[in-house]
Design a protein around this motif. Structure first.
Motif, PDB file in Angstrom:
ATOM      1  N   ALA A 264       1.002  -1.024  -0.117  1.00 35.76           N
ATOM      2  CA  ALA A 264      -0.077   0.157   0.053  1.00 35.76           C
ATOM      3  C   ALA A 264       0.728   1.169   0.099  1.00 35.76           C
ATOM      4  O   ALA A 264       2.126   1.461   0.616  1.00 35.76           O
ATOM      5  N   GLU A 265       0.372   2.225  -0.486  1.00 35.79           N
ATOM      6  CA  GLU A 265       1.220   3.456  -0.688  1.00 35.79           C
ATOM      7  C   GLU A 265       1.403   4.016   0.637  1.00 35.79           C
ATOM      8  O   GLU A 265       2.584   4.651   0.823  1.00 35.79           O
ATOM      9  N   TYR A 266       0.645   4.064   1.400  1.00 34.69           N
ATOM     10  CA  TYR A 266       0.610   4.513   2.739  1.00 34.69           C
ATOM     11  C   TYR A 266       1.811   4.207   3.797  1.00 34.69           C
ATOM     12  O   TYR A 266       2.587   4.645   4.325  1.00 34.69           O
ATOM     13  N   TYR A 267       1.917   2.789   3.371  1.00 34.25           N
ATOM     14  CA  TYR A 267       2.892   1.849   4.134  1.00 34.25           C
ATOM     15  C   TYR A 267       4.159   2.245   3.447  1.00 34.25           C
ATOM     16  O   TYR A 267       5.257   2.563   4.332  1.00 34.25           O
ATOM     17  N   GLN A 268       4.266   2.342   2.336  1.00 39.97           N
ATOM     18  CA  GLN A 268       5.862   2.419   1.451  1.00 39.97           C
ATOM     19  C   GLN A 268       6.180   3.775   1.906  1.00 39.97           C
ATOM     20  O   GLN A 268       7.435   3.848   1.982  1.00 39.97           O
ATOM     21  N   MET A 269       5.191   4.732   1.927  1.00 39.32           N
ATOM     22  CA  MET A 269       5.626   6.177   2.008  1.00 39.32           C
ATOM     23  C   MET A 269       6.209   6.381   3.559  1.00 39.32           C
ATOM     24  O   MET A 269       7.362   7.097   3.654  1.00 39.32           O
ATOM     25  N   ALA A 270       5.852   5.751   4.383  1.00 46.20           N
ATOM     26  CA  ALA A 270       6.202   5.753   5.885  1.00 46.20           C
ATOM     27  C   ALA A 270       7.656   5.141   6.000  1.00 46.20           C
ATOM     28  O   ALA A 270       8.415   5.674   6.740  1.00 46.20           O
ATOM     29  N   LEU A 271       7.848   3.869   5.282  1.00 47.39           N
ATOM     30  CA  LEU A 271       9.084   3.362   5.478  1.00 47.39           C
ATOM     31  C   LEU A 271      10.132   4.123   4.409  1.00 47.39           C
ATOM     32  O   LEU A 271      11.481   4.142   5.033  1.00 47.39           O
ATOM     33  N   GLU A 272       9.912   4.894   3.554  1.00 50.73           N
ATOM     34  CA  GLU A 272      10.727   5.460   2.948  1.00 50.73           C
ATOM     35  C   GLU A 272      11.358   6.671   3.829  1.00 50.73           C
ATOM     36  O   GLU A 272      12.438   7.168   3.834  1.00 50.73           O
ATOM     37  N   GLN A 273      10.165   7.431   4.551  1.00 49.31           N
ATOM     38  CA  GLN A 273      10.809   8.446   5.678  1.00 49.31           C
ATOM     39  C   GLN A 273      11.638   7.578   6.584  1.00 49.31           C
ATOM     40  O   GLN A 273      12.652   8.461   6.983  1.00 49.31           O
ATOM     41  N   LEU A 274      11.329   6.561   6.962  1.00 51.56           N
ATOM     42  CA  LEU A 274      12.219   6.181   8.121  1.00 51.56           C
ATOM     43  C   LEU A 274      13.755   5.659   7.388  1.00 51.56           C
ATOM     44  O   LEU A 274      14.746   5.948   8.179  1.00 51.56           O
ATOM     45  N   HIS A 275      13.770   5.177   6.041  1.00 46.92           N
ATOM     46  CA  HIS A 275      15.033   4.944   5.684  1.00 46.92           C
ATOM     47  C   HIS A 275      15.943   6.312   5.413  1.00 46.92           C
ATOM     48  O   HIS A 275      17.312   6.080   5.409  1.00 46.92           O
TER      49      HIS A 275
ATOM     50  N   ASP B 197      -8.637   7.456   5.668  1.00 43.23           N
ATOM     51  CA  ASP B 197      -7.616   7.328   6.873  1.00 43.23           C
ATOM     52  C   ASP B 197      -6.920   6.131   6.806  1.00 43.23           C
ATOM     53  O   ASP B 197      -7.516   5.246   6.532  1.00 43.23           O
ATOM     54  N   ALA B 198      -5.509   6.340   7.110  1.00 41.41           N
ATOM     55  CA  ALA B 198      -4.821   5.170   7.211  1.00 41.41           C
ATOM     56  C   ALA B 198      -3.778   5.241   8.447  1.00 41.41           C
ATOM     57  O   ALA B 198      -3.173   6.369   8.534  1.00 41.41           O
ATOM     58  N   ARG B 199      -4.008   4.684   9.482  1.00 39.94           N
ATOM     59  CA  ARG B 199      -3.370   4.630  10.726  1.00 39.94           C
ATOM     60  C   ARG B 199      -2.725   3.046  10.640  1.00 39.94           C
ATOM     61  O   ARG B 199      -3.325   2.309  10.944  1.00 39.94           O
ATOM     62  N   LEU B 200      -1.108   3.160  11.110  1.00 37.75           N
ATOM     63  CA  LEU B 200      -0.635   1.841  11.130  1.00 37.75           C
ATOM     64  C   LEU B 200       0.405   1.766  12.361  1.00 37.75           C
ATOM     65  O   LEU B 200       1.107   3.076  12.659  1.00 37.75           O
ATOM     66  N   LYS B 201       0.640   0.647  12.916  1.00 36.86           N
ATOM     67  CA  LYS B 201       1.774   0.510  13.952  1.00 36.86           C
ATOM     68  C   LYS B 201       2.693  -0.467  13.610  1.00 36.86           C
ATOM     69  O   LYS B 201       2.229  -1.678  13.345  1.00 36.86           O
TER      70      LYS B 201
END
Length: 130
Positions: free
Chosen positions: A34-45, A76-80
């Motif tokens: 999912a786009e929202y998951y991938q964007m969050a990991l890009e920020q972390l990396h 909305d998408a909220r993940l942990k």
């Protein structure tokens, strides 16, 4: 007649046993693409302080699907997302929104929350660019 009934029961049991793990795997795969998951990991990396806190190599773990910490609906998408490294482990708390179905997701916030309680802001959406 009795033997065919037993065979049907055996086959249906085997089928049901295999469907559960397969379904879990497919849902995990869908979430990680999912786009929202991938964007969050890009920020972390791309965040030096967060990567230093975790250490290298960074590991991203499977999310417990039935957790109350996850919410994904039309807007909305909220993940942990559980993450770890040699130095520490924790969760990546993410929040994304979109204005309408089939629109692009906009990352709002990403926070690395370590097991020791430390929180490292990885990304916060700025309203200045609008």
């Amino acid at each position: 007649m009795q033997a065919s009934w037993r065979k049907a029961l055996l086959y249906s049991s085997a089928l049901c046993t295999g469907i559960g793990p397969l379904l879990y795997y497919l849902i995990q795969k869908g979430l990680t693409r999912a786009e929202y998951y991938q964007m969050a990991l890009e920020q972390l990396h791309g965040h030096r302080e967060a990567l230093e806190a975790l250490g290298s190599p960074l590991r991203v773990h499977c999310m417990p699907i039935l957790s109350k910490d996850h919410l994904v609906d039309i807007a909305d998408a909220r993940l942990k997302i559980p993450v770890s490294g040699p130095k520490a482990e924790g969760c990546l708390l993410t929040r994304s929104t979109r204005s309408a179905p089939f629109q692009r997701w906009n990352l709002q916030e990403v926070i690395l929350e370590l097991k020791d309680g430390q929180q490292i802001p990885v990304f916060t959406h700025s309203e200045e660019g609008k």
